[in-house]
Design a protein around this motif. Structure first.
Motif, PDB file in Angstrom:
ATOM      1  N   LEU A   4       0.827  -1.198   0.000  1.00 48.44           N
ATOM      2  CA  LEU A   4       0.000   0.000   0.000  1.00 48.44           C
ATOM      3  C   LEU A   4       0.865   1.253   0.000  1.00 48.44           C
ATOM      4  CD1 LEU A   4      -2.757   1.385   0.186  1.00 48.44           C
ATOM      5  CD2 LEU A   4      -2.662   1.071   2.670  1.00 48.44           C
ATOM      6  N   LEU A   5       1.905   1.244   0.831  1.00 43.19           N
ATOM      7  CA  LEU A   5       2.796   2.399   0.907  1.00 43.19           C
ATOM      8  C   LEU A   5       3.645   2.541  -0.350  1.00 43.19           C
ATOM      9  CD1 LEU A   5       3.792   2.082   4.645  1.00 43.19           C
ATOM     10  CD2 LEU A   5       2.432   3.894   3.617  1.00 43.19           C
ATOM     11  N   LEU A   6       3.870   1.452  -1.041  1.00 40.85           N
ATOM     12  CA  LEU A   6       4.600   1.507  -2.309  1.00 40.85           C
ATOM     13  C   LEU A   6       3.701   1.964  -3.460  1.00 40.85           C
ATOM     14  CD1 LEU A   6       6.722  -1.754  -2.008  1.00 40.85           C
ATOM     15  CD2 LEU A   6       7.645   0.561  -2.263  1.00 40.85           C
ATOM     16  N   GLY A   7       2.402   2.105  -3.161  1.00 40.90           N
ATOM     17  CA  GLY A   7       1.465   2.529  -4.196  1.00 40.90           C
ATOM     18  C   GLY A   7       0.980   1.422  -5.092  1.00 40.90           C
ATOM     19  N   ASP A   8       1.245   0.180  -4.705  1.00 40.77           N
ATOM     20  CA  ASP A   8       0.819  -0.977  -5.502  1.00 40.77           C
ATOM     21  C   ASP A   8      -0.502  -1.494  -4.929  1.00 40.77           C
ATOM     22  OD1 ASP A   8       0.491  -3.329  -6.891  1.00 40.77           O
ATOM     23  OD2 ASP A   8       2.604  -3.901  -6.792  1.00 40.77           O
ATOM     24  N   LEU A   9      -1.598  -0.821  -5.279  1.00 36.99           N
ATOM     25  CA  LEU A   9      -2.897  -1.173  -4.710  1.00 36.99           C
ATOM     26  C   LEU A   9      -3.342  -2.598  -5.034  1.00 36.99           C
ATOM     27  CD1 LEU A   9      -5.208   1.964  -4.961  1.00 36.99           C
ATOM     28  CD2 LEU A   9      -4.570   0.679  -2.919  1.00 36.99           C
ATOM     29  N   PRO A  10      -3.218  -3.081  -6.251  1.00 41.66           N
ATOM     30  CA  PRO A  10      -3.681  -4.450  -6.534  1.00 41.66           C
ATOM     31  C   PRO A  10      -3.023  -5.492  -5.641  1.00 41.66           C
ATOM     32  CG  PRO A  10      -3.297  -3.262  -8.574  1.00 41.66           C
ATOM     33  CD  PRO A  10      -2.778  -2.387  -7.476  1.00 41.66           C
ATOM     34  N   ARG A  11      -1.703  -5.393  -5.452  1.00 42.83           N
ATOM     35  CA  ARG A  11      -1.033  -6.378  -4.598  1.00 42.83           C
ATOM     36  C   ARG A  11      -1.376  -6.162  -3.130  1.00 42.83           C
ATOM     37  NH1 ARG A  11       5.037  -7.273  -7.191  1.00 42.83           N
ATOM     38  NH2 ARG A  11       4.315  -8.243  -9.134  1.00 42.83           N
ATOM     39  N   SER A  12      -1.541  -4.920  -2.717  1.00 42.40           N
ATOM     40  CA  SER A  12      -1.937  -4.664  -1.335  1.00 42.40           C
ATOM     41  C   SER A  12      -3.291  -5.306  -1.040  1.00 42.40           C
ATOM     42  CB  SER A  12      -2.003  -3.156  -1.079  1.00 42.40           C
ATOM     43  OG  SER A  12      -2.423  -2.898   0.247  1.00 42.40           O
TER      44      SER A  12
ATOM     45  N   SER B 136     -10.421   0.620   6.256  1.00 42.16           N
ATOM     46  CA  SER B 136      -9.594   1.792   5.949  1.00 42.16           C
ATOM     47  C   SER B 136      -8.919   1.652   4.591  1.00 42.16           C
ATOM     48  CB  SER B 136      -8.527   1.986   7.035  1.00 42.16           C
ATOM     49  OG  SER B 136      -9.112   2.311   8.271  1.00 42.16           O
ATOM     50  N   LEU B 137      -8.472   0.433   4.272  1.00 42.96           N
ATOM     51  CA  LEU B 137      -7.840   0.213   2.966  1.00 42.96           C
ATOM     52  C   LEU B 137      -8.781   0.648   1.855  1.00 42.96           C
ATOM     53  CD1 LEU B 137      -5.621  -0.956   1.115  1.00 42.96           C
ATOM     54  CD2 LEU B 137      -6.690  -3.209   1.421  1.00 42.96           C
ATOM     55  N   HIS B 138     -10.072   0.308   2.023  1.00 46.39           N
ATOM     56  CA  HIS B 138     -11.045   0.701   1.009  1.00 46.39           C
ATOM     57  C   HIS B 138     -11.372   2.192   1.083  1.00 46.39           C
ATOM     58  CE1 HIS B 138     -15.537   1.234   0.188  1.00 46.39           C
ATOM     59  NE2 HIS B 138     -14.897   1.412  -0.958  1.00 46.39           N
ATOM     60  N   VAL B 139     -11.855   2.639   2.242  1.00 48.67           N
ATOM     61  CA  VAL B 139     -12.414   3.985   2.350  1.00 48.67           C
ATOM     62  C   VAL B 139     -11.356   5.064   2.146  1.00 48.67           C
ATOM     63  CG1 VAL B 139     -13.580   5.608   3.904  1.00 48.67           C
ATOM     64  CG2 VAL B 139     -14.294   3.209   3.826  1.00 48.67           C
ATOM     65  N   LEU B 140     -10.179   4.867   2.706  1.00 47.27           N
ATOM     66  CA  LEU B 140      -9.157   5.906   2.690  1.00 47.27           C
ATOM     67  C   LEU B 140      -8.201   5.799   1.512  1.00 47.27           C
ATOM     68  CD1 LEU B 140      -8.179   5.974   6.484  1.00 47.27           C
ATOM     69  CD2 LEU B 140      -9.906   7.340   5.302  1.00 47.27           C
ATOM     70  N   HIS B 141      -7.898   4.576   1.100  1.00 42.59           N
ATOM     71  CA  HIS B 141      -6.811   4.401   0.142  1.00 42.59           C
ATOM     72  C   HIS B 141      -7.246   3.882  -1.222  1.00 42.59           C
ATOM     73  CE1 HIS B 141      -4.187   5.097   3.553  1.00 42.59           C
ATOM     74  NE2 HIS B 141      -4.816   4.158   4.212  1.00 42.59           N
ATOM     75  N   ALA B 142      -8.368   3.187  -1.270  1.00 43.71           N
ATOM     76  CA  ALA B 142      -8.820   2.645  -2.559  1.00 43.71           C
ATOM     77  C   ALA B 142     -10.323   2.825  -2.705  1.00 43.71           C
ATOM     78  CB  ALA B 142      -8.438   1.169  -2.667  1.00 43.71           C
TER      79      ALA B 142
ATOM     80  N   PRO C  92     -13.158  -1.632  -6.850  1.00 40.58           N
ATOM     81  CA  PRO C  92     -14.234  -2.585  -6.527  1.00 40.58           C
ATOM     82  C   PRO C  92     -13.765  -3.735  -5.637  1.00 40.58           C
ATOM     83  CG  PRO C  92     -14.247  -2.035  -8.866  1.00 40.58           C
ATOM     84  CD  PRO C  92     -12.979  -1.476  -8.308  1.00 40.58           C
ATOM     85  N   ALA C  93     -12.543  -4.231  -5.861  1.00 39.78           N
ATOM     86  CA  ALA C  93     -12.052  -5.347  -5.055  1.00 39.78           C
ATOM     87  C   ALA C  93     -11.907  -4.933  -3.593  1.00 39.78           C
ATOM     88  CB  ALA C  93     -10.717  -5.851  -5.600  1.00 39.78           C
ATOM     89  N   ALA C  94     -11.374  -3.743  -3.348  1.00 33.26           N
ATOM     90  CA  ALA C  94     -11.227  -3.260  -1.978  1.00 33.26           C
ATOM     91  C   ALA C  94     -12.583  -3.041  -1.334  1.00 33.26           C
ATOM     92  CB  ALA C  94     -10.417  -1.965  -1.960  1.00 33.26           C
ATOM     93  N   ARG C  95     -13.514  -2.481  -2.097  1.00 31.19           N
ATOM     94  CA  ARG C  95     -14.872  -2.254  -1.585  1.00 31.19           C
ATOM     95  C   ARG C  95     -15.552  -3.568  -1.225  1.00 31.19           C
ATOM     96  NH1 ARG C  95     -18.066  -0.801  -6.362  1.00 31.19           N
ATOM     97  NH2 ARG C  95     -18.026  -3.075  -6.548  1.00 31.19           N
ATOM     98  N   ASN C  96     -15.482  -4.533  -2.097  1.00 23.66           N
ATOM     99  CA  ASN C  96     -16.136  -5.817  -1.843  1.00 23.66           C
ATOM    100  C   ASN C  96     -15.494  -6.550  -0.680  1.00 23.66           C
ATOM    101  OD1 ASN C  96     -17.782  -5.230  -3.969  1.00 23.66           O
ATOM    102  ND2 ASN C  96     -16.832  -6.662  -5.413  1.00 23.66           N
ATOM    103  N   LEU C  97     -14.169  -6.443  -0.564  1.00 29.87           N
ATOM    104  CA  LEU C  97     -13.477  -7.083   0.558  1.00 29.87           C
ATOM    105  C   LEU C  97     -13.933  -6.474   1.878  1.00 29.87           C
ATOM    106  CD1 LEU C  97     -11.315  -8.996   1.683  1.00 29.87           C
ATOM    107  CD2 LEU C  97      -9.632  -7.174   1.299  1.00 29.87           C
TER     108      LEU C  97
ATOM    109  N   LEU D  64     -18.685   0.570  12.140  1.00 30.09           N
ATOM    110  CA  LEU D  64     -17.791   1.534  12.768  1.00 30.09           C
ATOM    111  C   LEU D  64     -16.361   1.134  12.457  1.00 30.09           C
ATOM    112  CD1 LEU D  64     -19.326   2.102  16.319  1.00 30.09           C
ATOM    113  CD2 LEU D  64     -18.771   3.914  14.696  1.00 30.09           C
ATOM    114  N   TYR D  65     -15.540   2.105  12.112  1.00 31.29           N
ATOM    115  CA  TYR D  65     -14.125   1.787  11.906  1.00 31.29           C
ATOM    116  C   TYR D  65     -13.296   2.968  12.366  1.00 31.29           C
ATOM    117  CZ  TYR D  65     -13.500   4.972   7.938  1.00 31.29           C
ATOM    118  OH  TYR D  65     -13.383   6.086   7.155  1.00 31.29           O
ATOM    119  N   ARG D  66     -12.083   2.660  12.799  1.00 29.13           N
ATOM    120  CA  ARG D  66     -11.123   3.699  13.157  1.00 29.13           C
ATOM    121  C   ARG D  66     -10.099   3.802  12.025  1.00 29.13           C
ATOM    122  NH1 ARG D  66      -9.995   1.747  19.258  1.00 29.13           N
ATOM    123  NH2 ARG D  66     -10.034  -0.223  18.121  1.00 29.13           N
ATOM    124  N   PRO D  67      -9.993   4.952  11.403  1.00 30.76           N
ATOM    125  CA  PRO D  67      -9.090   5.095  10.243  1.00 30.76           C
ATOM    126  C   PRO D  67      -7.676   4.646  10.572  1.00 30.76           C
ATOM    127  CG  PRO D  67     -10.481   7.031  10.460  1.00 30.76           C
ATOM    128  CD  PRO D  67     -10.713   6.197  11.690  1.00 30.76           C
ATOM    129  N   PHE D  68      -7.149   3.824   9.692  1.00 35.78           N
ATOM    130  CA  PHE D  68      -5.786   3.304   9.873  1.00 35.78           C
ATOM    131  C   PHE D  68      -4.908   3.785   8.732  1.00 35.78           C
ATOM    132  CE2 PHE D  68      -2.606   0.008   8.896  1.00 35.78           C
ATOM    133  CZ  PHE D  68      -1.884   0.053  10.083  1.00 35.78           C
TER     134      PHE D  68
END
Length: 1005
Positions: free
Chosen positions: A441-449, A492-498, A502-507, A620-624
């Protein structure tokens, strides 16, 4: 003469005045007093090949016998009796004519003074058996010296040679072999040879129980070592009974303050720490340390371990100022006693690194991690799991320092090694997976993250099912609290970063569906209740399935540590095949099991949503933020909503800070409970603007909302919110509530009622009306009750009229009133089509509050740990229970009722929809409990409502059901009718009851 006799070189027993070291010879016992820190020595002259048998009677102090050669070196030790009273025996064989020395010292230097009596019982020519026994002790003494230096392989070889000597035919001390098995097992465990360690401890236990009996201190020690291996392999369900039995035997045989008790307490403390029950872990370790500091030497390795473990618990609890001194004390002890590269240094160095990491002292953390890793790598090897675990900590430092490529390389190396050594579902392995997901995620490689986050969540889901199968309710709650922090990361991976992926949202949506409400399901004992409802053959198959699941869980979580990887994978495949076969068999026998055990997929949940409906899954989620090191307390919770239709993409919306929304919810709830408030519509509009106006934009043309609330959203009726046009949502939508969207899957399973309607009303609580005044005089009253034993349940004669009006609509209904309205009557029911319960409800919160006049609400102050015991219903005899539960049905008991096939359960009591709200769990109370018992639909209340209004609502509701309206629509129409009345327009009157579960008509249409 007496003086000369005392000075005879061989035959005198003792002459303290004549010489500093007494000569021990045949004759009467020599009794002396010995205090902690002291030692007594005796000369023991022997000719070549002679055997000397010595006995020491312990009279108030536990002693150790050491045999020294002419150079003063300890060549053998004897210590078989751990009690302060009892006999020690030492057998010495002379290799050559020389003067041996015998040293007698306290086992624990801080012991209070006591007496002992030593006697040279025999001197004779030695036999082969004597020599084998003495050689065994000599070899073991050499092994202890190697062990202290960290030379574990050499120590194991010496202990094994000692065992070989001890097991020769006719060697006199059969119990000593058990001691040696224990020592070998302990070292094999340290080296990670868990199969070898298990074999040793099992042999030790068999040997000790045969030679000494199960109720012996040495047998208890073997059980302790055995349980410790299961701690190392994360097989906690196997570890706990062994460790608990070891503690109990030790306390019975040695007393509650013996050092061996401290050793058992330490391991139990570690066990509960692994199970996330940190308070209980701390309690065990504090007691262990208190005993150890009174008895062990300051540099004793066991004392050092307890200091370290308590420090580690404080670290995990975030109490770093308490943790650091204990961990530093451990490092100082070990370095002083064993040197700077001893294996015992690795754990405290690692945990000091963790403290430094949490304090954002990353350079120091990395130095400590690398030193700990170098020690373990040198002694345990590169691929040992304990060595590899430190790699994930090192990678985390690289990550926070911004060296992402290096972090990824180290995390990947850890994952590869751990997958091989402990398996894919061990906590260490999943930690590496999660680390890789963060790094990508920090490397900007969203699919692999997202790919690695999905792998992590899949592994966590499987491991979570096994973890919830063992442990106490507290431990399950603690484990799921940790799981909640992991859910934060996926959302957080979905809401904040991706947000557009669709894959992040569904996960994220899937994880919320899978994990919401899991704790209550695990705590309810629903499988036990199911078992009671099966016939003998079905129960046999279910038991076989549960045994297979337990075996599979232990094998998966432990990894390939007992057998080769190929054999491990073969066993896994065989168990998986067996589990699938048994699940299929049980599912064919029980629709209830099918509903409880089916896996959760997005496709299945969406297929269960009607075309005209939308599922609104709040979370409920706490942003990470992976690039920021912050504590959980520093991250403020947000509400998020995932909106799902049967077709189309999943929609979502972050709704904002939970604290801000909860303040508005609290103000709205307060207004709802007061029919005189004039600002209710204004507050309802404000809440709607925050949480439902965004959702409506996502729900499209849906006419029915299936709402799965979260947090404080569980405590409001969404029907009472006001939209942009000034309409109540009641007027716009049909609304049904779910604890979790996966409840839709349970609704698809066909359930058949086994009886007609049952109406329970007007219970006889235990005192007639004329006794009310006298009862009030001697009781503190409802509002001030300390617990249920001091609460007075007032009669509810009006509920009988309510039940009669319903019976008029359903003539075949059975009425249970008076003494028949009992808990026993409820427990005897078998899936009635309708169950209507009109009585007092209670929720035991932290503060008492007075009920509104004429309502059925009870509140009391009480400290009960299990939230399922804090809410319930008052039934016949409730006022006579005096602390027993005969007249009270708790939510925990309600979850075990046989309602599989009951179409509607109506709780016509106030605040039955309340309970303890927990993030990710919904409401811990009657709401969830009746669903777990099998009810398809639950009608319940959110605040105290006047008795007369309740009767009106219930009569209108059942009239609608009789006319064929849906179970949700019938209540909606009753509420709309009331809303049209000028004297009932405030939501206080019509919005207090909600329906949860299946909204369809009684015939399923």
């Amino acid at each position: 003469m007496r003086c000369r006799l005392r000075c005879l070189p061989v035959f005198a027993a003792f002459c303290a005045a004549a010489q500093p070291v007494a000569v021990l010879g045949p004759g009467p016992s020599v009794e002396r007093q010995l205090a902690g820190g002291e030692s007594h020595e005796y000369q023991l002259p022997l000719a070549d090949g002679q055997f000397a048998g010595l006995t020491v009677e312990q009279r108030g102090i536990d002693v150790l016998i050491q045999v020294l050669d002419t150079a003063g070196s300890v060549i053998a030790e004897f210590d078989s009796e751990p009690r302060k009273q009892g006999r020690e025996f030492a057998g010495v064989v002379a290799d050559s004519a020389q003067e041996y020395r015998l040293r007698i010292k306290p086992v624990y230097s801080r012991q209070a003074a006591g007496r002992y009596a030593v006697r040279l019982s025999e001197v004779r020519a030695s036999t082969d058996q004597d020599r084998a026994a003495f050689d065994s002790h000599k070899l073991a003494t050499q092994a202890f010296a190697r062990q202290d230096r960290g030379a574990y392989d050499e120590a194991i070889q010496l202990f094994e040679r000692a065992l070989e000597q001890a097991q020769k035919p006719d060697v006199p001390d059969a119990a000593y072999a058990g001691e040696l098995y224990y020592r070998i097992g302990a070292l094999k465990r340290l080296k990670g040879d868990y199969p070898g360690a298990l074999r040793c401890f099992e042999s030790a236990a068999r040997n000790d129980q045969k030679a000494l009996g199960r109720e012996s201190p040495q047998a208890a020690t073997a059980l302790r070592g055995w349980g410790n291996v299961y701690l190392s392999t994360a097989e906690y369900a196997k570890a706990e009974p062994l460790l608990q039995e070891s503690l109990e035997i030790t306390e019975r045989t040695l007393g509650p303050e013996h050092p061996n008790v401290a050793l058992s307490l330490r391991l139990l403390g570690n066990l509960h720490g692994y199970l996330e029950d940190l308070d209980r872990s701390r309690t065990y370790l504090q007691r262990a340390l208190a005993i150890a500091e009174k008895t062990f030497d300051p540099d004793d390795v066991s004392l050092i371990a307890m200091v370290h473990d308590l420090g580690d618990v404080y670290r995990v609890m975030g109490e770093y100022d308490r943790a650091e001194p204990l961990l530093e004390r451990t490092v100082t002890f070990v370095e002083k006693k064993y040197g700077p590269e001893h294996i015992q240094l690795a754990s405290p160095l690692h945990n000091l690194g963790n403290v430094a990491y949490e304090r954002k002292e990353y350079t120091r953390a990395l130095e400590l991690y690398e030193r700990a890793h170098a020690i373990r790598e040198k002694i345990l090897g590169t691929e040992h799991p304990d060595t590899v675990r430190i790699l994930t900590s090192i990678a985390d430092v690289y990550l926070i320092q911004g060296d992402y490529p290096k972090a990824l390389k180290v995390h990947q190396r850890a994952l590869d090694l751990l997958t091989t050594s402990v398996g894919p579902y061990h906590r260490s392995t999943t930690n590496a997976l999660e680390g890789i997901a963060r790094t990508y995620l920090l490397l900007g490689d969203l699919p692999r993250s997202i790919q690695f986050q999905a792998r992590y969540d899949e592994a966590l889901e499987k491991a979570m099912g096994w973890s919830l199968a063992v442990g106490s309710d507290r431990e399950k709650l603690a484990h799921l609290a940790w799981i909640g922090t992991q859910t934060d990361r996926t959302v957080s991976l979905h809401v904040l970063h991706a947000p557009d992926n669709p894959a992040a949202r569904n996960l994220a949506a899937l994880v919320v569906l899978q994990r919401k409400g899991r704790a209550l399901d695990a705590m309810s004992g629903s499988m036990a209740a199911l078992r009671q409802r099966l016939n003998a053959e079905d129960r046999r198959v279910l038991d076989e399935l549960q045994e297979t699941n337990a075996a599979l869980a232990n094998l998966e979580l432990a990894g390939p540590v007992k057998i080769s990887r190929a054999a491990w994978e073969k066993q896994l495949a065989d168990l998986e095949e067996r589990r699938e076969r048994l699940e299929s068999d049980v599912s064919g026998r029980s629709s209830e099991f099918r509903a409880q055990s089916s896996s959760i997929t997005l496709a299945d949940v969406r297929a269960a949503i009607p075309r005209e409906a939308a599922l609104v899954e709040f979370a409920l989620y706490r942003p990470f933020h992976p690039e920021i090191k912050e504590n959980d307390a520093e991250r403020k919770s947000h509400y998020v909503a995932y909106v799902m239709r049967s077709e189309g993409d999943i929609q979502w919306q972050d709704l904002g800070l939970a604290d801000e929304i909860n303040k508005e919810l609290a103000a709205f709830r307060e207004a709802l409970r007061d029919s005189h408030r004039r600002d209710t519509r204004e507050l309802a509009r404000a809440v709607d603007r925050r949480i439902m106006e965004p959702v409506r934009a996502l729900a499209g043309d849906a006419k029915r909302l299936l709402i799965s609330p979260e947090g404080d959203l569980n405590l409001i009726p969404f029907e009472a919110l006001v939209d942009e046009q000034g309409r109540y949502l009641l007027e716009r939508y049909s609304i049904s509530y779910l604890t979790t969207g996966r409840d839709l899957l349970r609704m698809r399973v066909t359930r058949t009622s086994r009886g007609g309607p049952v109406l329970l009303a007007d219970p006889w609580f235990g005192e007639p009306l004329i006794a009310h005044a006298a009862a009030a005089d001697r009781r503190r009253g409802i509002a001030a009750g300390a617990d249920l034993s001091t609460v007075y349940f007032t009669p509810l004669a009006g509920t009988a009229e309510e039940a009669r009006s319903i019976q008029a609509l359903f003539p075949d209904a059975v009425m249970l009133t008076g003494r028949q309205a009992s808990k026993a009557s409820l427990k005897r029911l078998e899936a009635p089509s309708i169950l209507h319960i009109a009585t007092h409800g209670f929720f035991l919160g932290e503060a008492a509050g007075a009920p509104a006049d004429g309502t059925r609400s009870i509140r009391a102050n009480v400290k009960i740990e299990n939230p399922l015991l804090r809410s319930g219903l008052a039934l016949a005899g409730a006022n006579l229970s005096r602390g027993s539960d005969d007249g009270v049905l708790t939510a925990l008991e309600a979850s075990g009722l046989n309602l599989w096939g009951t179409k509607v359960v109506t709780l016509s009591a106030c605040e039955t929809g309340l309970g303890e709200v927990k993030q990710g769990e919904g409401v811990y109370g009657l709401r969830r409990a009746f669903f777990l018992a099998g009810a398809q639909t639950l009608v319940m209340s959110l605040w105290p409502v006047n008795d007369r209004v309740t009767r009106e609502t219930m009569t209108a509701y059942y009239t609608g059901l009789k006319q064929g309206l849906g179970r949700g629509e019938a209540l909606r129409q009753a509420q709309l009718t009331m809303l049209r009345r000028k004297d009932r327009q405030h939501p206080f009157y019509w919005a207090g009851f909600i329906t949860s579960g299946d909204w369809r008509s009684l015939d399923g249409k």
